[in-house]
Structure formats: structure tokens, C-alpha cells
Design a protein around this motif. Structure first.
Motif, PDB file in Angstrom:
ATOM      1  N   LEU A 138       0.824  -1.205   0.000  1.00 29.70           N
ATOM      2  CA  LEU A 138       0.000   0.000   0.000  1.00 29.70           C
ATOM      3  C   LEU A 138       0.863   1.261   0.000  1.00 29.70           C
ATOM      4  CD1 LEU A 138      -2.951   0.983   0.153  1.00 29.70           C
ATOM      5  CD2 LEU A 138      -2.660   1.085   2.623  1.00 29.70           C
ATOM      6  N   ILE A 139       1.932   1.281   0.770  1.00 23.04           N
ATOM      7  CA  ILE A 139       2.832   2.440   0.809  1.00 23.04           C
ATOM      8  C   ILE A 139       3.512   2.633  -0.539  1.00 23.04           C
ATOM      9  CG2 ILE A 139       4.998   3.283   1.809  1.00 23.04           C
ATOM     10  CD1 ILE A 139       4.058   2.140   4.481  1.00 23.04           C
ATOM     11  N   ILE A 140       3.915   1.541  -1.181  1.00 21.46           N
ATOM     12  CA  ILE A 140       4.555   1.637  -2.506  1.00 21.46           C
ATOM     13  C   ILE A 140       3.574   2.198  -3.528  1.00 21.46           C
ATOM     14  CG2 ILE A 140       5.503   0.270  -4.407  1.00 21.46           C
ATOM     15  CD1 ILE A 140       6.775  -1.541  -2.262  1.00 21.46           C
ATOM     16  N   LEU A 141       2.336   1.731  -3.524  1.00 25.50           N
ATOM     17  CA  LEU A 141       1.337   2.231  -4.472  1.00 25.50           C
ATOM     18  C   LEU A 141       1.022   3.700  -4.232  1.00 25.50           C
ATOM     19  CD1 LEU A 141      -1.105  -0.807  -4.691  1.00 25.50           C
ATOM     20  CD2 LEU A 141       0.530  -0.015  -6.403  1.00 25.50           C
ATOM     21  N   ILE A 142       0.947   4.109  -2.979  1.00 26.30           N
ATOM     22  CA  ILE A 142       0.694   5.512  -2.679  1.00 26.30           C
ATOM     23  C   ILE A 142       1.868   6.372  -3.146  1.00 26.30           C
ATOM     24  CG2 ILE A 142       0.449   7.162  -0.773  1.00 26.30           C
ATOM     25  CD1 ILE A 142      -1.244   5.037   0.659  1.00 26.30           C
ATOM     26  N   GLY A 143       3.094   5.873  -2.965  1.00 27.40           N
ATOM     27  CA  GLY A 143       4.271   6.598  -3.446  1.00 27.40           C
ATOM     28  C   GLY A 143       4.283   6.761  -4.949  1.00 27.40           C
ATOM     29  N   ILE A 144       3.920   5.715  -5.664  1.00 23.20           N
ATOM     30  CA  ILE A 144       3.843   5.793  -7.132  1.00 23.20           C
ATOM     31  C   ILE A 144       2.784   6.812  -7.542  1.00 23.20           C
ATOM     32  CG2 ILE A 144       3.196   4.511  -9.213  1.00 23.20           C
ATOM     33  CD1 ILE A 144       4.481   2.038  -7.894  1.00 23.20           C
ATOM     34  N   PHE A 145       1.649   6.797  -6.868  1.00 28.95           N
ATOM     35  CA  PHE A 145       0.562   7.721  -7.177  1.00 28.95           C
ATOM     36  C   PHE A 145       0.993   9.168  -6.940  1.00 28.95           C
ATOM     37  CE2 PHE A 145      -3.408   9.893  -5.908  1.00 28.95           C
ATOM     38  CZ  PHE A 145      -4.109   9.731  -7.087  1.00 28.95           C
ATOM     39  N   ILE A 146       1.654   9.441  -5.823  1.00 33.01           N
ATOM     40  CA  ILE A 146       2.097  10.800  -5.512  1.00 33.01           C
ATOM     41  C   ILE A 146       3.154  11.263  -6.510  1.00 33.01           C
ATOM     42  CG2 ILE A 146       3.356  12.168  -3.792  1.00 33.01           C
ATOM     43  CD1 ILE A 146       1.850  10.583  -1.643  1.00 33.01           C
ATOM     44  N   ASN A 147       4.101  10.404  -6.867  1.00 32.63           N
ATOM     45  CA  ASN A 147       5.127  10.780  -7.842  1.00 32.63           C
ATOM     46  C   ASN A 147       4.536  11.032  -9.221  1.00 32.63           C
ATOM     47  OD1 ASN A 147       7.328  10.817  -6.126  1.00 32.63           O
ATOM     48  ND2 ASN A 147       7.690   8.628  -6.367  1.00 32.63           N
ATOM     49  N   THR A 148       3.507  10.295  -9.571  1.00 31.54           N
ATOM     50  CA  THR A 148       2.835  10.517 -10.851  1.00 31.54           C
ATOM     51  C   THR A 148       2.169  11.880 -10.872  1.00 31.54           C
ATOM     52  OG1 THR A 148       2.451   8.149 -11.075  1.00 31.54           O
ATOM     53  CG2 THR A 148       1.118   9.604 -12.443  1.00 31.54           C
ATOM     54  N   ILE A 149       1.506  12.243  -9.797  1.00 27.65           N
ATOM     55  CA  ILE A 149       0.851  13.549  -9.723  1.00 27.65           C
ATOM     56  C   ILE A 149       1.891  14.663  -9.794  1.00 27.65           C
ATOM     57  CG2 ILE A 149      -0.468  15.078  -8.200  1.00 27.65           C
ATOM     58  CD1 ILE A 149      -2.039  12.624  -7.315  1.00 27.65           C
ATOM     59  N   LYS A 150       3.021  14.511  -9.114  1.00 21.88           N
ATOM     60  CA  LYS A 150       4.079  15.519  -9.169  1.00 21.88           C
ATOM     61  C   LYS A 150       4.622  15.665 -10.584  1.00 21.88           C
ATOM     62  CE  LYS A 150       5.851  15.121  -4.457  1.00 21.88           C
ATOM     63  NZ  LYS A 150       7.024  14.709  -3.650  1.00 21.88           N
ATOM     64  N   ALA A 151       4.824  14.549 -11.274  1.00 21.31           N
ATOM     65  CA  ALA A 151       5.355  14.597 -12.642  1.00 21.31           C
ATOM     66  C   ALA A 151       4.361  15.246 -13.587  1.00 21.31           C
ATOM     67  CB  ALA A 151       5.712  13.199 -13.114  1.00 21.31           C
ATOM     68  N   LEU A 152       3.086  14.971 -13.405  1.00 18.95           N
ATOM     69  CA  LEU A 152       2.078  15.577 -14.271  1.00 18.95           C
ATOM     70  C   LEU A 152       1.946  17.073 -14.014  1.00 18.95           C
ATOM     71  CD1 LEU A 152      -0.720  12.858 -14.284  1.00 18.95           C
ATOM     72  CD2 LEU A 152       0.814  13.484 -16.140  1.00 18.95           C
ATOM     73  N   ASN A 153       2.156  17.503 -12.783  1.00 20.60           N
ATOM     74  CA  ASN A 153       2.092  18.935 -12.478  1.00 20.60           C
ATOM     75  C   ASN A 153       3.277  19.687 -13.073  1.00 20.60           C
ATOM     76  OD1 ASN A 153      -0.325  18.948 -11.092  1.00 20.60           O
ATOM     77  ND2 ASN A 153       0.641  18.528  -9.124  1.00 20.60           N
ATOM     78  N   LYS A 154       4.389  19.009 -13.335  1.00 23.71           N
ATOM     79  CA  LYS A 154       5.559  19.656 -13.925  1.00 23.71           C
ATOM     80  C   LYS A 154       5.409  19.848 -15.432  1.00 23.71           C
ATOM     81  CE  LYS A 154       8.916  18.043 -10.559  1.00 23.71           C
ATOM     82  NZ  LYS A 154      10.115  17.205 -10.338  1.00 23.71           N
ATOM     83  N   LEU A 155       4.475  19.155 -16.047  1.00 24.74           N
ATOM     84  CA  LEU A 155       4.298  19.279 -17.489  1.00 24.74           C
ATOM     85  C   LEU A 155       3.811  20.676 -17.841  1.00 24.74           C
ATOM     86  CD1 LEU A 155       2.587  15.954 -18.564  1.00 24.74           C
ATOM     87  CD2 LEU A 155       4.902  16.686 -19.026  1.00 24.74           C
ATOM     88  N   ASN A 156       4.363  21.234 -18.902  1.00 25.65           N
ATOM     89  CA  ASN A 156       3.966  22.552 -19.351  1.00 25.65           C
ATOM     90  C   ASN A 156       3.071  22.387 -20.573  1.00 25.65           C
ATOM     91  OD1 ASN A 156       3.708  25.214 -19.803  1.00 25.65           O
ATOM     92  ND2 ASN A 156       5.879  25.612 -20.241  1.00 25.65           N
ATOM     93  N   TYR A 157       1.794  22.182 -20.317  1.00 25.54           N
ATOM     94  CA  TYR A 157       0.869  21.929 -21.419  1.00 25.54           C
ATOM     95  C   TYR A 157       0.528  23.209 -22.177  1.00 25.54           C
ATOM     96  CZ  TYR A 157      -2.740  23.684 -18.274  1.00 25.54           C
ATOM     97  OH  TYR A 157      -3.478  24.463 -17.437  1.00 25.54           O
ATOM     98  N   LYS A 158       0.737  24.372 -21.582  1.00 27.86           N
ATOM     99  CA  LYS A 158       0.414  25.623 -22.276  1.00 27.86           C
ATOM    100  C   LYS A 158       1.340  25.844 -23.467  1.00 27.86           C
ATOM    101  CE  LYS A 158      -1.634  27.847 -18.300  1.00 27.86           C
ATOM    102  NZ  LYS A 158      -1.587  28.948 -17.341  1.00 27.86           N
ATOM    103  N   SER A 159       2.620  25.524 -23.322  1.00 28.90           N
ATOM    104  CA  SER A 159       3.525  25.686 -24.461  1.00 28.90           C
ATOM    105  C   SER A 159       3.198  24.673 -25.550  1.00 28.90           C
ATOM    106  CB  SER A 159       4.978  25.536 -24.023  1.00 28.90           C
ATOM    107  OG  SER A 159       5.239  24.213 -23.603  1.00 28.90           O
ATOM    108  N   TYR A 160       2.745  23.494 -25.157  1.00 27.99           N
ATOM    109  CA  TYR A 160       2.334  22.494 -26.151  1.00 27.99           C
ATOM    110  C   TYR A 160       1.147  23.007 -26.956  1.00 27.99           C
ATOM    111  CZ  TYR A 160       0.037  18.364 -28.018  1.00 27.99           C
ATOM    112  OH  TYR A 160      -0.588  17.477 -28.842  1.00 27.99           O
ATOM    113  N   LEU A 161       0.168  23.612 -26.275  1.00 28.74           N
ATOM    114  CA  LEU A 161      -0.997  24.125 -26.979  1.00 28.74           C
ATOM    115  C   LEU A 161      -0.635  25.301 -27.882  1.00 28.74           C
ATOM    116  CD1 LEU A 161      -3.693  23.942 -24.164  1.00 28.74           C
ATOM    117  CD2 LEU A 161      -3.414  22.431 -26.124  1.00 28.74           C
TER     118      LEU A 161
END
Length: 63
Positions: A12-35
Motif C-alpha cells: 500500500l505504501i509503494i502504491l501511494i508513493g507511485i501515485f504521488i510521484n505521478t501527480i508531481k510529474a504531471l504537475n511539472k508538465l507545461n501543457y500551455k507551451s504544447y498548446l
């Protein structure tokens, strides 16, 4: 599955860690420049109407 009863909390701790890291990585994406880059790209024209099997006016089933 006996080990799962003893170590479920580690999984459960490993899955929560993966989930949190995924959210952090998605927040770093700059989708405005892509658009902004995408606005300059022209769409590919669709000229393949010979293979279009849909009828021009679908029949309406009224009782």
C-alpha cells in the motif's frame, strides 16, 4: 498468499508513493507551451470520401 496478509501495508505504501510521484510529474508538465505550438500546425485534409460507406441522410424510424 500468506505473505500478502503480513506485508499488505508495504504494498500500500509503494502504491501511494507511485501515485504521488505521478501527480508531481504531471504537475511539472507545461501543457500551455504544447498548446501554443499546436496552434501553428495545420490539420491534415481528409480527401478520402470514396471509402465512406455512411449514407448521406440516415433513415428515421418513426412509428
Amino acid at each position: 498468499m500468506e505473505w500478502f496478509k503480513d506485508y499488505w501495508w508495504i504494498i500500500l505504501i509503494i502504491l501511494i508513493g507511485i501515485f504521488i510521484n505521478t501527480i508531481k510529474a504531471l504537475n511539472k508538465l507545461n501543457y500551455k507551451s504544447y498548446l501554443e505550438k499546436k496552434k501553428g500546425i495545420k490539420p491534415i485534409p481528409y480527401n478520402d470520401d470514396e471509402d465512406d460507406d455512411w449514407p448521406a441522410n440516415p433513415p428515421h424510424n418513426h412509428p
